[in-house]
Design a protein around this motif. Structure first.
Motif, PDB file in Angstrom:
ATOM      1  N   LYS A 187       2.875  -1.780  -4.823  1.00 10.77           N
ATOM      2  CA  LYS A 187       4.301  -1.948  -4.507  1.00 10.77           C
ATOM      3  C   LYS A 187       4.771  -0.886  -3.509  1.00 10.77           C
ATOM      4  CE  LYS A 187       4.995  -5.379  -7.388  1.00 10.77           C
ATOM      5  NZ  LYS A 187       5.538  -5.184  -8.730  1.00 10.77           N
TER       6      LYS A 187
ATOM      7  N   TRP B 129       6.641  -1.775  -0.026  1.00 14.62           N
ATOM      8  CA  TRP B 129       7.922  -1.177   0.356  1.00 14.62           C
ATOM      9  C   TRP B 129       7.864  -0.583   1.761  1.00 14.62           C
ATOM     10  CZ3 TRP B 129      12.724  -1.666  -0.854  1.00 14.62           C
ATOM     11  CH2 TRP B 129      13.656  -0.724  -0.421  1.00 14.62           C
TER      12      TRP B 129
ATOM     13  N   ILE C 106      12.355  -9.245  -3.181  1.00 15.47           N
ATOM     14  CA  ILE C 106      13.078  -8.098  -3.734  1.00 15.47           C
ATOM     15  C   ILE C 106      13.891  -8.512  -4.957  1.00 15.47           C
ATOM     16  CG2 ILE C 106      14.961  -6.465  -3.289  1.00 15.47           C
ATOM     17  CD1 ILE C 106      12.387  -5.608  -2.013  1.00 15.47           C
TER      18      ILE C 106
ATOM     19  N   ILE D  35      10.847  -0.699  -7.197  1.00 16.92           N
ATOM     20  CA  ILE D  35      11.655  -1.279  -6.122  1.00 16.92           C
ATOM     21  C   ILE D  35      13.118  -0.887  -6.283  1.00 16.92           C
ATOM     22  CG2 ILE D  35      12.483  -3.435  -5.111  1.00 16.92           C
ATOM     23  CD1 ILE D  35       9.612  -2.777  -4.364  1.00 16.92           C
TER      24      ILE D  35
ATOM     25  N   LYS E 286      13.459   2.666  -5.169  1.00 18.56           N
ATOM     26  CA  LYS E 286      13.373   2.795  -3.713  1.00 18.56           C
ATOM     27  C   LYS E 286      14.686   2.395  -3.042  1.00 18.56           C
ATOM     28  CE  LYS E 286       9.035   4.098  -3.239  1.00 18.56           C
ATOM     29  NZ  LYS E 286       8.688   5.428  -2.672  1.00 18.56           N
TER      30      LYS E 286
END
Length: 494
Positions: free
Chosen positions: A2, A6, A67, A79, A82
């Motif tokens: 992941k 990203w 997303i 996620i 982030k």
């Protein structure tokens, strides 16, 4: 993996393997393996390679769908973290909250806290991507797809997105999809004709389930809650947003028979959507039926969200669940069934919990499915999954035994049994003291000081001064192995 995905989202140019090695400080083989996994597990991202490096060939809508789906799986995962750390845009939480409240008012609906949190993050992500020149330009739906079954949604979403400088039609349609796919406690944004269709579908599902399973559901509030859920379920199926999480996989694994029942029962919904209903949507609907089976007449306690704060002030355990009615119902039903003498609250939002904690209440414990900031919370907090597993039950059991010891197994009978077992192998010099020590060990009260593991255990209770071995033993015999063996047997019983 992941982490790598990203990195593709925060820059437009291709990324080389060497760049990934330097950025992530891992071996070349690790990077190559992760890239293979991305191709295999996330084909919708269309990871490609050219002479300049690797890049994602997926459309901007496909990236944004990825997303949103990741946030649905884990709204506090990597996620989500982030997105929260993006340096731009700087969006005040209070402003977004206020704007979402205006949106809710415009469409006469109320989203769950978890849904609101996801909408905040996807909004920030879209503003970030647009600032990089990446706009959603092609989308498979039209205005009519939104307006044919809803009232005022498109105009309300337009007003909402324009407050953040988003006026592109495709972006507005994408956000409209997200709004309709988000779980809500109150739904009034649909047309009367569509409302009638969903009502018929819900009643048909309940009747089919009763016919197949033999369980007749007579609670009107159950049907109302199911209707509210089916709105989002319908739109997720229609717009191909599959709700996915590990908890739903657990539901399918633990309740295979009910899965079959509900799959057959949901054929009216599949007919309305004109496509099969995914197993994840089936699992979400299953939660309602599981909770009803366990709750029986108490179903209204969970489904009726009015007066949450007032009712919860008299609860001994506060339940916090931000995901929606089905998760709340299954959490309550699991706990209520296991501990019927303990008063659990209705499902509370974070705001409701904070209000309750500021006024006098009777709570001794908080059980939550959402990570809480415990700095300003004086009560003990236990975090669990809505579909509690064995580890969750152990955590809850330990806390409940500590704060509600009087509600568990008959204390006197248990102590009598233990004393009898000890007397078979030993002559007890002071039964009352041993009984008192066993009682304190097995049934600690709230005021009892927590014991250090090395400070107090059954080996300490069964010492030379409190027992006398009956067997004819020669002087000087080491009693420690015998005491240890007896202690281990008692531990098994406990």
């Amino acid at each position: 993996m992941k982490e790598i995905i990203w990195k593709f989202f925060i820059q437009n140019s291709p990324i080389t393997i060497n760049q990934l090695i330097d950025d992530m400080d891992v071996s070349r083989n690790t990077i190559i393996d992760d890239l293979k996994d991305i191709r295999q597990n996330y084909p919708e991202l269309k990871l490609n390679i050219d002479s300049n490096g690797h890049l994602l060939k997926s459309s901007e809508e496909e990236k944004s769908r990825f997303i949103f789906n990741e946030l649905q799986k884990h709204n506090s995962g990597l996620i989500a973290h982030k997105i929260d750390k993006l340096p731009f845009p700087i969006i005040e939480d209070s402003k977004v909250k206020s704007d979402i409240e205006i949106l809710e008012e415009d469409i006469s609906s109320r989203f769950t806290e978890n849904a609101i949190s996801k909408l905040k993050r996807i909004l920030k992500f879209r503003i970030w991507r647009i600032s990089m020149g990446n706009m959603i330009v092609d989308i498979d739906i039209t205005d009519n797809d939104i307006q044919e079954s809803t009232v005022n949604v498109l105009s309300a979403v337009t007003d909402f997105t324009q407050r953040y400088g988003i006026g592109i039609k495709s972006e507005i349609l994408f956000f409209s999809e997200l709004i309709l796919c988000s779980q809500a406690d109150v739904v009034n944004y649909v047309t009367e004709s569509f409302k009638d269709k969903i009502l018929d579908v819900a009643q048909d599902i309940v009747n089919r389930y009763a016919y197949i399973s033999g369980i007749k559901i007579q609670s009107p509030k159950f049907v109302i809650a199911l209707i509210n859920h089916l709105y989002a379920s319908y739109f997720r199926s229609k717009f191909n947003f599959d709700f996915n999480s590990e908890a739903l996989s657990d539901v399918v694994h633990k309740f295979p028979e009910i899965v079959k029942f509900v799959q057959l029962s949901c054929s009216p919904l599949a007919k309305l959507v004109s496509k099969p209903i995914s197993i994840n949507e089936i699992a979400l609907i299953i939660l309602y039926f599981i909770s009803y089976d366990d709750l029986s007449d108490n179903i209204s306690h969970v489904l009726d969200r009015n007066d949450n704060i007032r009712d919860s002030l008299q609860s001994e355990v506060l339940l916090v669940c931000t995901s929606g009615v089905s998760s709340s119902a299954i959490l309550y039903s699991n706990l209520h069934k296991q501990y019927p003498l303990i008063t659990f609250s209705k499902s509370l939002s974070i705001d409701e919990l904070n209000k309750i904690l500021r006024i006098p209440n009777t709570a001794k414990l908080i059980i939550t499915t959402f990570p809480l900031n415990t700095k300003n919370i004086d009560l003990p907090v236990v975090q669990v999954k809505a579909m509690m597993d064995s580890e969750d039950y152990v955590k809850v059991e330990n806390q409940l035994r500590y704060y509600f010891p009087q509600l568990f197994i008959n204390r006197e009978k248990t102590l009598d049994n233990l004393i009898s077992i000890i007397q078979i192998n030993a002559q007890i010099k002071n039964i009352s003291d041993l009984r008192k020590d066993l009682d304190n060990y097995l049934y600690p009260t709230k005021d009892t000081v927590k014991r250090d593991k090395n400070k107090h255990n059954l080996m300490d209770l069964l010492n030379r001064s409190s027992i006398k071995i009956i067997d004819n033993l020669m002087n000087g015999t080491d009693l420690n192995p015998i005491i240890k063996e007896l202690s281990e047997e008692l531990e098994k019983i406990i």
